[in-house]
Motif scaffolding. Structure first.
Motif: not given
Lengths: 70, 199
Positions: A43, A47, A51, B66-67, B70, B73
């Protein structure tokens, strides 16, 4: 996609723990700890890739990143 | 014990199905958190308290934060907050609340002293530790190497994004300065119908 990956890893972990509980062995839980660390590493990298993809294509659609460039 | 396991399993399956079918990323994430908590309750019912606690802390805590971080964001701005206000309509809470209440009932039934007839043999954390650092010590080392590689990879990707941004954007024909305000129009957009860059 990443969330579904989490669900699949979690299902594998649940199967490990259930099998370990059935025979009262600790091995299933050990394997689940490994699955957990794999999911954490996956993860983090995933992630970061998301991004980056979003910065490049301004969309979260994976099909938008179909062009490779060497 | 048995009933709590089946209850938690049903909640996990239901919330995962709801998670897959949600079109909204934040709703899907919250259903995923509920599903992970349900799996943790199932672990407790299976007699694996260490793994259940780890599932709560690592999965439902760290990874999901975290998910959410993000996802939050990725779309910023006034339009995004307006969108979130529309997402949090009052009726949207009912189904997650019902599923969470079922899960809470299962957990309470698990904690209350009941008949231990159908109870499974719990595996104590000590046994897990003995097994983990005994025959599986090589696996621990491999996991640490994997986590280090993941850390280095995530750092590399995140760092490269900032350092090499301008030249890549120019080469791709995408203008960052003009395209950045367009991010508020919605996070998920099909690629070919991307709006032309603002002059």
């Amino acid at each position: 996609m990443l969330m579904s990956l989490e669900v699949m890893l979690n299902a594998a972990g649940l199967a490990f723990v259930a099998a370990g509980g059935r025979w009262a062995q600790a091995d299933g839980q050990v394997m689940f700890l490994f699955v957990l660390s794999v999911a954490a590493a996956e993860v983090a990298v995933g992630l970061a890739l998301v991004l980056r993809l979003y910065k490049r294509t301004l969309s979260l659609d994976a099909d938008a990143a179909s062009r490779l460039r060497g | 014990m048995q009933a709590a396991f089946y209850l938690a399993g049903a909640v996990a399956v239901a919330s995962t199905a709801l998670m897959v079918t949600r079109l909204n990323v934040v709703h899907a994430l919250l259903y995923l958190v509920l599903s992970l908590i349900a799996v943790a309750v199932a672990f407790f019912a299976l007699g694996a308290p260490l793994v259940g606690a780890l599932e709560l802390i690592v999965y439902a805590g760290a990874i999901m934060v975290l998910f959410v971080f993000v996802v939050m964001m990725l779309n910023l701005g006034d339009e995004a907050s307006e969108q979130e206000r529309r997402w949090l309509a009052p009726g949207i809470w009912r189904l997650p609340l019902a599923l969470g209440a079922v899960l809470l009932g299962g957990a309470v039934a698990l904690v209350l002293p009941g008949d231990e007839a159908g109870a499974v043999q719990p595996v104590a954390p000590k046994e897990v530790a003995v097994s983990l650092f005994g025959p599986y010590a090589i696996g621990v080392e491999l996991a640490s190497m994997l986590l280090l590689a993941g850390l280095a990879g995530a750092y590399h990707l995140g760092w490269q994004r900032r350092a090499r941004q301008p030249e890549e954007e120019v080469r791709d024909g995408l203008d960052t300065a003009g395209a950045r305000p367009a991010a508020g129009r919605g996070a998920v957009r099909p690629g070919p119908r991307r709006p032309p860059r603002a002059a």
